[in-house]
Design a protein around this motif. Sequence first.
Motif, PDB file in Angstrom:
ATOM      1  N   THR A 115     -10.096  -7.468   0.870  1.00 29.21           N
ATOM      2  CA  THR A 115      -9.944  -6.045   1.170  1.00 29.21           C
ATOM      3  C   THR A 115      -8.688  -5.549   0.465  1.00 29.21           C
ATOM      4  O   THR A 115      -7.644  -6.206   0.504  1.00 29.21           O
ATOM      5  N   VAL A 116      -8.800  -4.369  -0.181  1.00 30.72           N
ATOM      6  CA  VAL A 116      -7.651  -3.793  -0.884  1.00 30.72           C
ATOM      7  C   VAL A 116      -7.394  -2.377  -0.384  1.00 30.72           C
ATOM      8  O   VAL A 116      -8.306  -1.680   0.053  1.00 30.72           O
ATOM      9  N   GLU A 117      -6.147  -1.980  -0.445  1.00 25.99           N
ATOM     10  CA  GLU A 117      -5.728  -0.628  -0.072  1.00 25.99           C
ATOM     11  C   GLU A 117      -5.637   0.234  -1.323  1.00 25.99           C
ATOM     12  O   GLU A 117      -5.501  -0.279  -2.436  1.00 25.99           O
ATOM     13  N   LYS A 118      -5.697   1.534  -1.153  1.00 26.09           N
ATOM     14  CA  LYS A 118      -5.504   2.452  -2.270  1.00 26.09           C
ATOM     15  C   LYS A 118      -4.107   2.213  -2.842  1.00 26.09           C
ATOM     16  O   LYS A 118      -3.154   2.002  -2.104  1.00 26.09           O
ATOM     17  N   ASN A 119      -3.993   2.193  -4.154  1.00 28.47           N
ATOM     18  CA  ASN A 119      -2.751   1.964  -4.914  1.00 28.47           C
ATOM     19  C   ASN A 119      -2.231   0.523  -4.858  1.00 28.47           C
ATOM     20  O   ASN A 119      -1.127   0.259  -5.302  1.00 28.47           O
ATOM     21  N   GLN A 120      -3.019  -0.401  -4.339  1.00 22.51           N
ATOM     22  CA  GLN A 120      -2.627  -1.811  -4.338  1.00 22.51           C
ATOM     23  C   GLN A 120      -2.798  -2.372  -5.739  1.00 22.51           C
ATOM     24  O   GLN A 120      -3.764  -2.091  -6.435  1.00 22.51           O
ATOM     25  N   SER A 136      -5.670  -0.087  -7.366  1.00 25.76           N
ATOM     26  CA  SER A 136      -6.938   0.346  -6.782  1.00 25.76           C
ATOM     27  C   SER A 136      -6.906   1.849  -6.514  1.00 25.76           C
ATOM     28  O   SER A 136      -5.988   2.341  -5.864  1.00 25.76           O
ATOM     29  N   ILE A 138      -9.040   3.311  -4.637  1.00 28.11           N
ATOM     30  CA  ILE A 138      -9.635   3.534  -3.317  1.00 28.11           C
ATOM     31  C   ILE A 138      -9.337   2.351  -2.399  1.00 28.11           C
ATOM     32  O   ILE A 138      -8.942   1.274  -2.855  1.00 28.11           O
ATOM     33  N   LYS A 139      -9.575   2.549  -1.105  1.00 29.48           N
ATOM     34  CA  LYS A 139      -9.547   1.450  -0.142  1.00 29.48           C
ATOM     35  C   LYS A 139     -10.943   0.853  -0.147  1.00 29.48           C
ATOM     36  O   LYS A 139     -11.937   1.578  -0.114  1.00 29.48           O
ATOM     37  N   GLY A 140     -11.012  -0.468  -0.245  1.00 32.97           N
ATOM     38  CA  GLY A 140     -12.332  -1.084  -0.286  1.00 32.97           C
ATOM     39  C   GLY A 140     -12.270  -2.590  -0.349  1.00 32.97           C
ATOM     40  O   GLY A 140     -11.253  -3.205  -0.026  1.00 32.97           O
ATOM     41  N   LYS A 141     -13.381  -3.182  -0.793  1.00 27.60           N
ATOM     42  CA  LYS A 141     -13.515  -4.635  -0.876  1.00 27.60           C
ATOM     43  C   LYS A 141     -13.827  -5.004  -2.316  1.00 27.60           C
ATOM     44  O   LYS A 141     -14.670  -4.384  -2.963  1.00 27.60           O
ATOM     45  N   SER A 164     -16.322   0.769  -1.862  1.00 33.18           N
ATOM     46  CA  SER A 164     -15.579   1.610  -0.933  1.00 33.18           C
ATOM     47  C   SER A 164     -16.032   1.364   0.492  1.00 33.18           C
ATOM     48  O   SER A 164     -17.190   1.065   0.758  1.00 33.18           O
TER      49      SER A 164
END
Length: 166
Positions: A115-120, A136, A138-141, A164
Motif C-alpha cells: 500500500t502506498v500513500e499519495k506523494n510516497q 505516487s 494517488i493512494k493505492g496498492k 487506486s
Amino acid sequence: MEYEFLFEEKDCKIKHLKRGNESVFQINDKSYSVQYDLISENFLLLKIENKIYKVYFAENEDIRYINVNGEFFILRQKEKGLKKLPKEEKLAEDQTICAPMPGNIVKINVKEGETVEKNQSLIILEAMKMENILVSPIKGKVERIYVSSSQLVNANQPLLEIKSFS
C-alpha cells in the motif's frame, strides 16, 4: 524569436533577442538579461540576475526534458511553441507510472502488493547525472512492477502500476 507555451496552466509569451553569449528574454511583461555558457552538448550554465542555474537537457522526438537546478520540466513541441506538461496527470482509478525521460533505475522503494500513500517515493531514476524521485500520484496498492534495479529505461516506458483505493 517569439514562443508561446503553457506554464503551470497559464499562457506565457516569450520574446528572445540574442546578442553574442547574452540574451534578453521578455516573459509576458518582464525582461530578463541572461548570460550563458554551453558546457557540453546537453549541459548549460545560465546567469540570470546574478544567480547561476545549472541546466541539463535532452530531446526525444518532439519532447524536451529539462532539469534546472534539480527541478524537472517536460516540454512538448507544439506548432507555435512549447507546452509544459503537468507533473501529475489526473487519471481515473488505476495509475501506470512511466519514466519521464530515458535513464537508469537506481532503486525501487516499493514491492508488489504494498500500500502506498499519495506523494510516497516509488522509484529513483537517474537521468542526465541527476537522481529523480518518482512519487505516487494517488493512494493505492502497487499491482505490478515492470522494471528492476540497474535497468535502463526509455522515456514513457511503464515502470509500475498502482490500483487506486475507491
